[in-house]
Design an enzyme around this catalytic site. Structure first.
Site, PDB file in Angstrom:
ATOM      1  N   HIS A 160     -45.747  35.191  68.415  1.00 14.35           N
ATOM      2  CA  HIS A 160     -46.888  35.997  67.987  1.00 14.35           C
ATOM      3  C   HIS A 160     -48.078  35.108  67.597  1.00 14.35           C
ATOM      4  O   HIS A 160     -48.897  35.468  66.755  1.00 14.35           O
ATOM      5  CB  HIS A 160     -46.477  36.932  66.842  1.00 14.35           C
ATOM      6  CG  HIS A 160     -46.034  36.238  65.592  1.00 14.35           C
ATOM      7  ND1 HIS A 160     -44.900  35.472  65.533  1.00 14.35           N
ATOM      8  CD2 HIS A 160     -46.580  36.200  64.356  1.00 14.35           C
ATOM      9  CE1 HIS A 160     -44.772  34.986  64.312  1.00 14.35           C
ATOM     10  NE2 HIS A 160     -45.784  35.403  63.583  1.00 14.35           N
ATOM     11  N   ASP A 219     -48.622  40.373  60.406  1.00 15.36           N
ATOM     12  CA  ASP A 219     -49.827  39.530  60.370  1.00 15.36           C
ATOM     13  C   ASP A 219     -51.071  40.387  60.574  1.00 15.36           C
ATOM     14  O   ASP A 219     -52.091  40.194  59.908  1.00 15.36           O
ATOM     15  CB  ASP A 219     -49.779  38.446  61.457  1.00 15.36           C
ATOM     16  CG  ASP A 219     -48.692  37.416  61.231  1.00 15.36           C
ATOM     17  OD1 ASP A 219     -48.310  37.193  60.067  1.00 15.36           O
ATOM     18  OD2 ASP A 219     -48.221  36.831  62.222  1.00 15.36           O
ATOM     19  N   THR A 269     -40.895  37.352  54.466  1.00 16.74           N
ATOM     20  CA  THR A 269     -41.371  36.489  53.384  1.00 16.74           C
ATOM     21  C   THR A 269     -41.434  37.260  52.073  1.00 16.74           C
ATOM     22  O   THR A 269     -40.962  36.779  51.038  1.00 16.74           O
ATOM     23  CB  THR A 269     -42.753  35.899  53.739  1.00 16.74           C
ATOM     24  OG1 THR A 269     -42.642  35.164  54.962  1.00 16.74           O
ATOM     25  CG2 THR A 269     -43.265  34.995  52.642  1.00 16.74           C
TER      26      THR A 269
END
Length: 152
Positions: free
Chosen positions: A98, A71, A48
């Site tokens: 995940h 994350d 991202t």
């Protein structure tokens, strides 16, 4: 749990996270709000962050890709008080391998009481809020007191 406060500064540290099916939507949102976002420090999970940087030219501190630990890296920054708000466009219709990491990330954002937008409408409300440009006091867990109580 006892609480204390911390100040979210006017110049915010913003985490940007998006699942694969939501990356274009986040890119569009960042593009629309590019001018406002230039005033803040941006963090993102790996893919991202690289997409945002290459498509908008905005500087982004990229973590690892979400499934590779990104994350959890963002979650650690939240726990350390280094992320002030999070824009997380997640895909509720597709399971991700995940998923436990995703749940942990959202849990930490809730524990540490940071604003979180999980869709474009909420992200628009956040960025257009008068509080977005101001320092804001938030209640957070008093970790030192928590630790003292646990060690008794």
């Amino acid at each position: 749990m006892e609480f204390t406060t911390r100040t979210i500064p006017a110049q915010k540290h913003i985490a940007l996270v998006a699942h694969d099916h939501c990356k274009q939507s986040l890119l569009d949102w960042v593009g629309t709000n590019k001018q406002q976002l230039t005033e803040h420090t941006l963090y993102a999970t790996g893919t991202t962050g690289n997409l945002i940087q290459s498509n908008t030219g905005l500087p982004v501190k990229s973590m690892l890709s979400g499934p590779m630990g990104g994350d959890q890296q963002v979650g650690a920054l939240i726990s350390e008080g280094k992320i002030d708000l999070m824009i997380f466009f997640w895909d509720p219709l597709n399971a991700v391998p995940h998923d436990p990491d995703v749940k942990a990330l959202l849990r930490l954002a809730t524990v540490w009481n940071i604003p979180v937008a999980t869709n474009r409408a909420t992200a628009d409300f956040l960025i257009n809020s008068a509080l977005f440009k101001e320092p804001v006091q938030i209640a957070i867990p008093d970790y030192q007191r928590y630790l003292q109580d646990r060690l008794k």
